[in-house]
Design a protein around this motif. Structure first.
Motif, PDB file in Angstrom:
ATOM      1  N   UNK A 276      10.311  -5.403  -3.500  1.00 16.32           N
ATOM      2  CA  UNK A 276      10.578  -6.660  -3.439  1.00 16.32           C
ATOM      3  C   UNK A 276      10.443  -7.264  -1.946  1.00 16.32           C
ATOM      4  N   UNK A 277       9.889  -8.409  -1.809  1.00 18.05           N
ATOM      5  CA  UNK A 277       9.662  -9.210  -0.475  1.00 18.05           C
ATOM      6  C   UNK A 277      11.206  -9.479   0.052  1.00 18.05           C
ATOM      7  N   UNK A 278      11.355  -9.131   1.325  1.00 18.23           N
ATOM      8  CA  UNK A 278      12.755  -9.502   1.973  1.00 18.23           C
ATOM      9  C   UNK A 278      12.601 -10.012   3.403  1.00 18.23           C
ATOM     10  N   UNK A 279      13.672 -10.355   3.966  1.00 18.99           N
ATOM     11  CA  UNK A 279      13.587 -10.882   5.188  1.00 18.99           C
ATOM     12  C   UNK A 279      14.481 -10.439   5.888  1.00 18.99           C
ATOM     13  N   UNK A 280      14.214  -9.659   7.193  1.00 13.42           N
ATOM     14  CA  UNK A 280      15.379  -8.985   8.371  1.00 13.42           C
ATOM     15  C   UNK A 280      15.812 -10.502   9.283  1.00 13.42           C
ATOM     16  N   UNK A 281      16.694  -9.821   9.927  1.00 10.37           N
ATOM     17  CA  UNK A 281      17.320 -10.924  10.974  1.00 10.37           C
ATOM     18  C   UNK A 281      16.194 -11.722  11.513  1.00 10.37           C
ATOM     19  N   UNK A 282      16.325 -12.923  11.518  1.00  7.33           N
ATOM     20  CA  UNK A 282      15.269 -13.954  12.210  1.00  7.33           C
ATOM     21  C   UNK A 282      14.472 -14.087  11.234  1.00  7.33           C
ATOM     22  N   UNK A 283      14.350 -13.570  10.042  1.00  8.37           N
ATOM     23  CA  UNK A 283      13.437 -14.049   8.851  1.00  8.37           C
ATOM     24  C   UNK A 283      12.165 -13.199   9.177  1.00  8.37           C
ATOM     25  N   UNK A 284      12.458 -12.053   9.666  1.00  7.93           N
ATOM     26  CA  UNK A 284      10.889 -11.388   9.919  1.00  7.93           C
ATOM     27  C   UNK A 284      10.716 -10.614   8.481  1.00  7.93           C
ATOM     28  N   UNK A 285       9.498 -10.732   7.901  1.00  7.98           N
ATOM     29  CA  UNK A 285       9.240 -10.394   6.712  1.00  7.98           C
ATOM     30  C   UNK A 285       9.036  -8.681   6.594  1.00  7.98           C
ATOM     31  N   UNK A 286       9.492  -8.152   5.479  1.00 12.01           N
ATOM     32  CA  UNK A 286       9.285  -6.836   5.243  1.00 12.01           C
ATOM     33  C   UNK A 286       9.317  -6.460   3.625  1.00 12.01           C
ATOM     34  N   UNK A 287       8.951  -5.216   3.314  1.00 11.86           N
ATOM     35  CA  UNK A 287       9.215  -5.095   1.793  1.00 11.86           C
ATOM     36  C   UNK A 287      10.284  -4.082   1.472  1.00 11.86           C
ATOM     37  N   UNK A 288      10.870  -4.284   0.441  1.00 10.70           N
ATOM     38  CA  UNK A 288      12.046  -3.294   0.218  1.00 10.70           C
ATOM     39  C   UNK A 288      11.473  -2.629  -0.991  1.00 10.70           C
ATOM     40  N   UNK A 289      11.509  -1.320  -1.228  1.00 11.92           N
ATOM     41  CA  UNK A 289      10.920  -0.480  -2.146  1.00 11.92           C
ATOM     42  C   UNK A 289      12.281   0.109  -2.795  1.00 11.92           C
ATOM     43  N   UNK A 290      12.512  -0.320  -4.098  1.00  9.21           N
ATOM     44  CA  UNK A 290      13.981  -0.135  -4.898  1.00  9.21           C
ATOM     45  C   UNK A 290      13.539   0.677  -6.136  1.00  9.21           C
ATOM     46  N   UNK A 291      12.169   1.079  -6.364  1.00  6.31           N
ATOM     47  CA  UNK A 291      11.737   1.683  -7.400  1.00  6.31           C
ATOM     48  C   UNK A 291      11.804   3.228  -7.168  1.00  6.31           C
ATOM     49  N   UNK A 292      12.252   3.978  -8.012  1.00  2.80           N
ATOM     50  CA  UNK A 292      12.582   5.344  -7.554  1.00  2.80           C
ATOM     51  C   UNK A 292      11.314   6.179  -7.478  1.00  2.80           C
TER      52      UNK A 292
END
Length: 416
Positions: free
Chosen positions: A43-59
Motif C-alpha cells: 500500500x502507498x503511505x505517507x510518513x510525517x511531512x507527507x513523505x511517500x513510502x510503501x507499506x508491505x502488509x502481505x505476508x
C-alpha cells in the motif's frame, strides 16, 4: 480536505494513507484491512511531512522483501527522498544512515551481526532468569503495599531496562535513563534527536570504560570478539541492541499482561496455571506484535511487488503487524493451531532479523515477569474497563499508554 497523494519516484499519483495519527491508537487492525482492500498487499503511505513510502502488509510479499537483499537493500543511502527531508524531521533517527549494523550489507553485516549474536549468546540463561526474578521482586515491592499500580510505568517499562542494564554491566538508575532516551528516539517525536544524542554519548563512555576494565558483561564480550569490533562500530551497535531489546520487550510484557487480564481464556493463569502464559506470549506476537512497522528497505532497481510498481530508491516499510494479519496465512488465535504456530513476522526474517539469542533473552524476561507478578499478586485485576485502555499513537510500536490494576495489598519481601 483533499486526499493525500503518493507521488513515488515516478511522479505519478495515487491515494495514500498517512502512516501516523489517531488511527494507530484506536484500531490499526482496521486500518491495515482497509489498506489491503483498497491496494492489496503493498500500500502507498505517507510518513510525517507527507513523505511517500510503501507499506508491505502481505505476508508472502514481506517474506520476499526480507529474503532478497539484492532487490530490497538495507542501506538508507539508497533512498531517493533525502533531498526532501528537513533537518528537524522527527523520523530521521529511524532512517538516517548511521554506522550501525542495521545499515550494513553483505560480508560487513555478517561480521558485525555475528559478533552481536555471539555476545548475546554468552549471557547465561539461568542467571538471566534469576536476575529478572530479583528485579521483578524489587519493582513489585515498590507498589505491592498499595491497592493498585500502573503496570506499564511501574513494571513493564522498567523490568526490561533493569535486566538489560545488568547485561550491559550498568546499575538500575543508569538503565532507566537509557530506557527513557530510547523511548523518546523510537517514538519519533520532538525529543527524538535529543534521545539519540544522549544514547550515543552514554555508549561512548561505556565502551571507553570497558576497554580499560572489561567485565563479565555483554559489552566486554562484544569488544573482545574475534571479529575485531572497533569503538566506532561498538557504540552505535550497542544503541541498536539496547533499543531492540528494551522497547519490544516492554511492549511484549505489557501486551501479554493486558491480554491475560482482559481475556477469559487466560483467567486460569491468574490462579497459577502456567501453560496459559506461553500461549498468551505467542498470541500477542500474532495479534498485538510490539513492533508494528519497521523502516525499512530500499528498492535497488525498479520492481513490481504486490501489484505495485516500485521505483529504484523507493522506501519500503516492513508491515510486520499487517503481514501477521494477512488472511492468507494468519491462524485463528483462539484455536489450537495458534498455540504452536511461531511463523509470525514479529522478529522479522532474513539476515537482518532479530538475532535468535536476543529472542531467547526477551522471552525469558517476559515469561519471568508475568509469572513473578502473578505469584506475588494472585488477585490482580484491571482497575478500569478494558475499553478505557488507550494505546500509544505510534505507528511503529504497539503498546499501551498505561495499564492500571487493582489488587489486595501484600507485605513487600524486603520487609519480611
Amino acid at each position: 480536505m483533499s486526499t493525500p497523494q503518493h507521488t513515488g519516484a515516478d511522479g505519478g499519483g495515487c491515494p495514500a494513507r498517512r502512516l501516523y495519527g489517531p488511527e494507530f491508537e484506536t484500531d490499526p487492525g482496521s486500518l491495515y484491512r482497509d489498506m489491503r482492500a483498497q491496494h492489496g498487499p503493498v500500500a502507498p503511505v505517507l510518513l510525517d511531512g507527507d513523505i511517500p513510502a510503501w507499506l508491505v502488509i502481505g505476508y508472502r510479499e514481506l517474506h520476499y522483501v526480507l529474503s532478497t537483499p539484492s532487490v530490497f537493500a538495507r542501506s538508507s543511502s539508497r533512498w531517493s527522498a533525502w533531498d526532501r527531508i528537513p533537518p528537524d524531521w522527527p523520523l530521521t533517527p529511524l532512517l538516517m544512515r548511521t554506522p550501525t549494523v542495521l545499515h550494513t550489507e553483505g560480508e560487513e553485516h555478517r561480521r558485525r551481526a555475528g559478533a552481536i549474536s555471539d555476545a548475546l549468546a554468552g549471557a547465561d540463561h539461568h542467571e538471566t532468569r534469576m536476575s529478572t526474578a530479583r528485579a521483578a521482586d524489587r519493582l513489585i515491592d515498590g507498589f505491592c503495599a498499595a491497592t493498585g499500580a500502573d503496570l506499564r510505568a511501574d513494571y513493564a517499562t522498567r523490568l526490561p531496562a533493569m535486566v538489560l542494564g545488568r547485561l550491559y554491566g550498568l546499575d538500575d538508575a543508569r538503565a532507566d535513563q537509557l530506557a527513557g532516551a530510547m523511548t523518546a528516539m523510537i517514538d519519533g517525536g520532538p525529543e527524538a534527536l535529543d534521545g539519540q544524542r544522549f544514547l550515543l554519548s552514554a555508549m561512548t563512555d561505556l565502551v571507553a570504560a570497558r576497554r580499560v576494565r572489561p567485565g563479565p558483561d555483554l559489552v566486554s564480550r562484544l569488544l573482545a570478539h574475534p571479529a575485531g569490533i572497533t569503538d566506532e562500530e561498538a557504540v552505535p551497535d550497542l544503541v541498536v541492541m539496547l533499543g531492540g531489546g528494551h522497547q519490544p520487550t516492554t511492549e511484549w510484557l505489557g501486551n501479554t499482561l493486558r491480554l491475560m487480564l482482559t481475556d477469559d481464556r487466560f483467567a486460569a493463569s491468574l490462579s497459577g496455571a502456567r501453560r496459559s502464559v506461553g500461549a498468551a506470549l505467542n498470541e500477542v506476537l500474532w495479534e498485538d506484535t510490539p513492533t508494528q512497522n519497521y523502516a525499512g528497505r530500499f528498492a535497488v532497481h525498479d520492481v513490481e511487488l504486490g501489484g505495485q510498481l516500485l521505483r529504484a530508491g523507493d522506501l519500503v516499510i516492513l508491515g510486520l503487524a499487517g503481514a501477521n494479519a494477512d488472511p492468507r496465512v494468519s491462524p485463528d488465535p483462539r484455536g489450537a493451531p495458534a498455540h504452536g504456530n511461531h511463523a509470525h513476522m514479529s522478529f522479522s526474517h532474513g539476515e537482518h532479523r532479530c538475532p535468535y539469542p536476543a529472542q531467547e533473552l526477551a522471552e525469558i524476561i517476559v515469561t519471568t515477569g508475568v509469572e513473578v507478578l502473578l505469584d506475588r499478586l494472585p488477585d490482580v485485576e484491571l482497575a478500569i474497563s478494558p475499553d478505557e485502555l488507550r494505546w500509544r499513537p505510534s505507528p511503529w510500536m504497539r503498546g499501551l499508554v498505561s495499564l492500571p490494576v487493582a489488587f489486595t495489598p501484600v507485605i513487600p519481601l524486603g520487609d519480611m
